[in-house]
Design an enzyme around this catalytic site. Structure first.
Site, short mmCIF file in Angstrom:
data_model
loop_
_atom_site.label_atom_id
_atom_site.label_comp_id
_atom_site.label_asym_id
_atom_site.label_seq_id
_atom_site.Cartn_x
_atom_site.Cartn_y
_atom_site.Cartn_z
N LYS A 1 1.13 4.21 -3.06
CA LYS A 1 1.09 5.59 -2.31
C LYS A 1 2.67 5.91 -2.61
O LYS A 1 2.25 7.46 -3.48
CB LYS A 1 0.43 5.80 -1.65
CG LYS A 1 -1.23 4.91 -1.35
CD LYS A 1 -1.97 5.98 -2.05
CE LYS A 1 -3.34 5.94 -1.77
NZ LYS A 1 -4.20 6.30 -2.87
N TYR B 1 0.56 -0.62 0.12
CA TYR B 1 0.27 0.49 0.15
C TYR B 1 1.10 1.45 -0.55
O TYR B 1 0.41 2.23 -0.47
CB TYR B 1 -0.79 0.00 1.38
CG TYR B 1 -1.89 1.32 1.21
CD1 TYR B 1 -2.73 0.86 0.74
CD2 TYR B 1 -1.19 1.94 2.20
CE1 TYR B 1 -3.72 2.61 0.72
CE2 TYR B 1 -2.65 3.17 2.50
CZ TYR B 1 -3.55 3.32 1.68
OH TYR B 1 -4.42 4.88 1.96
#
Length: 273
Positions: A163, A159
């Site tokens: 990002k 994640y």
């Protein structure tokens, strides 16, 4: 200029808009006068958001589907053009925090999905808007990232890495698409959403005590930041990342609470914190 009707005459696409931050963004843009096309995987949730937007007097349409499907992104763009004749604003909010766990255990397919949803989809949607409208008329893009994109933490490697890539993509697009299209991002800290309920519901007091702002975030906090970034009030801002985190990155200087304990709590339980 105030936010009241500051986006009148502009059409916006918001992904992941069936709940939480995405829905708050859609409602905030509508209050500022924008026309909305909202999308999310949950068809019922999309319908509820469209109904809520129309109830507040906004022109709104919706399209259910996954941003991982390039055909859906073009469908959303075409629906926006058909309904409003323009695509002035794109807000890339949809995201996945899977796979969750150590990277050495990450399934390659799940890893690719994280990058498809969190990085490739935002690029593809901007490409669609660029080809349909923004190349000739300009516009504004906001990518919803996370305060945790610059940190290393357990279990959130896929994640956070995706990002971090989205942050760089924001800068790259700002450089390539200026001056007619501005591209920025917002990076929220812990926000009171259903996805994060298992964190804030049992530890809100201690987390808030370690934040200079004295509370966790609300979806509207992020929505107002997005509304400002896409408006003419931010006309000289592009390639920027706006932290909307209650002071998460500076909390070590706060006299309240055990900042290090709060940091560990967030890192362990909340992806992207």
């Amino acid at each position: 200029m105030t936010s009241q009707r500051s986006l009148a005459g502009r059409a916006a696409v918001v992904t992941g808009a069936s709940r939480g931050i995405g829905r708050a963004i859609a409602e905030e843009l509508a209050r500022a006068g924008a026309q909305l096309c909202v999308t999310a995987r949950d068809a019922e949730g999309v319908g509820d958001t469209v109904a809520a937007l129309r109830a507040q007097g906004a022109d709104a349409v919706g399209a259910a589907g996954t941003v991982a499907d390039p055909a859906h992104l073009w469908e959303v763009t075409e629906r926006t053009m058909a309904a409003f004749g323009r695509v002035d604003i794109v807000v890339n909010n949809a995201a996945t925090n899977r796979p969750y766990g150590p990277l050495m255990d990450a399934d390659p397919d799940a890893w690719r999905t994280a990058f498809t949803v969190n990085v490739e989809a935002p690029l593809r949607l901007v490409q669609c808007a660029w080809r349909a409208w923004m190349r000739e008329h300009g516009g504004a893009v906001v990518n919803v990232c996370t305060e945790g994109a610059t940190h290393v933490g357990p279990n959130v490697g896929a994640y956070s890495t995706s990002k971090a890539a989205l942050l760089h993509l924001t800068s790259q697009l700002a450089g390539e698409l200026g001056p007619s299209v501005r591209v920025n991002s917002v990076s929220p800290g812990l926000v009171r959403t259903e996805m994060a309920r298992f964190v804030w519901e049992r530890a809100e007091e201690s987390i808030a005590a370690g934040l200079p702002a004295g509370r966790i975030g609300e979806p509207d906090d992020v929505a107002r930041a997005v509304r400002w970034l896409v408006s003419d009030e931010a006309a000289w801002i592009t390639g920027a990342d706006l932290l909307v985190d209650g002071g998460t990155r500076v909390r070590a200087a706060s006299p309240a609470g055990d900042a290090h304990a709060v940091q560990r709590e967030l890192r362990h339980h909340f992806p992207g914190a």
